[in-house]
Design a protein around this motif. Sequence first.
Motif, PDB file in Angstrom:
ATOM      1  N   MET A 108       5.597 -47.809 -52.725  1.00  8.21           N
ATOM      2  CA  MET A 108       4.781 -47.207 -51.602  1.00  8.21           C
ATOM      3  C   MET A 108       5.206 -45.971 -51.242  1.00  8.21           C
ATOM      4  N   MET A 163       4.002 -43.296 -53.348  1.00  6.87           N
ATOM      5  CA  MET A 163       2.668 -43.047 -53.151  1.00  6.87           C
ATOM      6  C   MET A 163       2.872 -41.995 -51.823  1.00  6.87           C
ATOM      7  N   GLY A 164       3.791 -42.324 -50.758  1.00 11.24           N
ATOM      8  CA  GLY A 164       4.005 -41.513 -49.784  1.00 11.24           C
ATOM      9  C   GLY A 164       4.538 -40.209 -50.038  1.00 11.24           C
ATOM     10  N   MET A 212       1.482 -38.231 -51.708  1.00  9.32           N
ATOM     11  CA  MET A 212       0.614 -38.016 -50.488  1.00  9.32           C
ATOM     12  C   MET A 212       1.119 -36.727 -49.712  1.00  9.32           C
ATOM     13  N   MET A 214     -10.252 -41.767 -50.658  1.00  8.90           N
ATOM     14  CA  MET A 214      -8.810 -41.955 -51.172  1.00  8.90           C
ATOM     15  C   MET A 214      -7.728 -41.354 -50.280  1.00  8.90           C
ATOM     16  N   VAL A 218      -5.287 -43.547 -47.902  1.00 10.23           N
ATOM     17  CA  VAL A 218      -3.672 -43.460 -48.019  1.00 10.23           C
ATOM     18  C   VAL A 218      -3.297 -42.956 -46.723  1.00 10.23           C
ATOM     19  N   GLY A 262      -0.453 -44.727 -44.454  1.00 12.39           N
ATOM     20  CA  GLY A 262       0.784 -44.264 -44.389  1.00 12.39           C
ATOM     21  C   GLY A 262       1.301 -43.628 -42.852  1.00 12.39           C
TER      22      GLY A 262
END
Length: 322
Positions: free
Chosen positions: A62, A65-66, A69, A85, A89, A93
């Motif tokens: 995760m 992913m952060g 992003m 999407m 996210v 977040g």
Amino acid sequence: MDRFDRAGRWAAYGAAGAMAPYALIKVSWVVGAIAGLLPIGDGFGLAGWVVLNTVTIGMAGMAGMGITMALALVRPWGMRIPGPMMAFVAWVGTGFLVSMLPYAVLDSLWGMSGGEPQRQEVDGPSMPGWEAALIQISFVGMGLGLAVALPAYLRRRWPDVFTGRIGEDSGGRPSPVLWAVGIGAAIGIVWLYWAFGGTAGVAHPADRSANWRLLMGVCGLWALTASAATWAVSRGRPARLPRWIPLVLGWLGTGSLFAWSGWKLPFTLYLHMARPADFSLPDNLALAAVLHTAAVTAGAVMLSAFIRTHRRSTAPDVANAF
């Protein structure tokens, strides 16, 4: 590029850089334990220690992913990511990180003011202080970076999102949204009741710590904020309130409900079913599972009110991104 966009650019890079050490630390724990380079935690066999830390690898994923992003908020390819999407996210977040910035600040002030000392057992291995500090810096840095970089991104991609006033909307929302508002408010009241010392529904009152009560209080306030913001957008009141105020507060509040309760629910269910003898929470686990399930559902339903507001307030070709 104006001053706000430049600040967003630096904030996005700072957020990505702040979160990178967290993922590296979690991976090193598992690899070190398997290779025998790090001591296994007290009370765990090798398999249990690996399973425990493998769960944290999921959190590291995760974190990855952060980081992605954060870079998407500033790099050109981020503008080409599908709107749903990117929005989802970013919502999760910011719900995880930005909403917890008040907790991080108050927790630090509590420690500096001589509040409840944080004690660590000396039996068995423990996390070095520098690692704990680095992990905290990672999350706080990511939260602060997103708080600046995300609005700059939204302004570039959907410039009309926060324009106008909520009274300009036609109002009227389906009953599920209004039910979610009531459920979110009820959850917030329960959490604030526990934060201020209430014991009804608490299975182990003696296990409550100052940090637990502070977390309950912050989560309770965000739950009430989400409900108030959703009600304002749904009813179109107060009529002249700038739309960006309830949208920002609702975005953070609903994200906090969904993200934090979605993260806590699996652990609560595990503890409720496994009943480990050496670990317990102050909460009544059955009640906590019900509250977290309701919070996840209410957060998702309330978000739909803000998406509908966005669709009505933007041009059709932009709104279709959602």
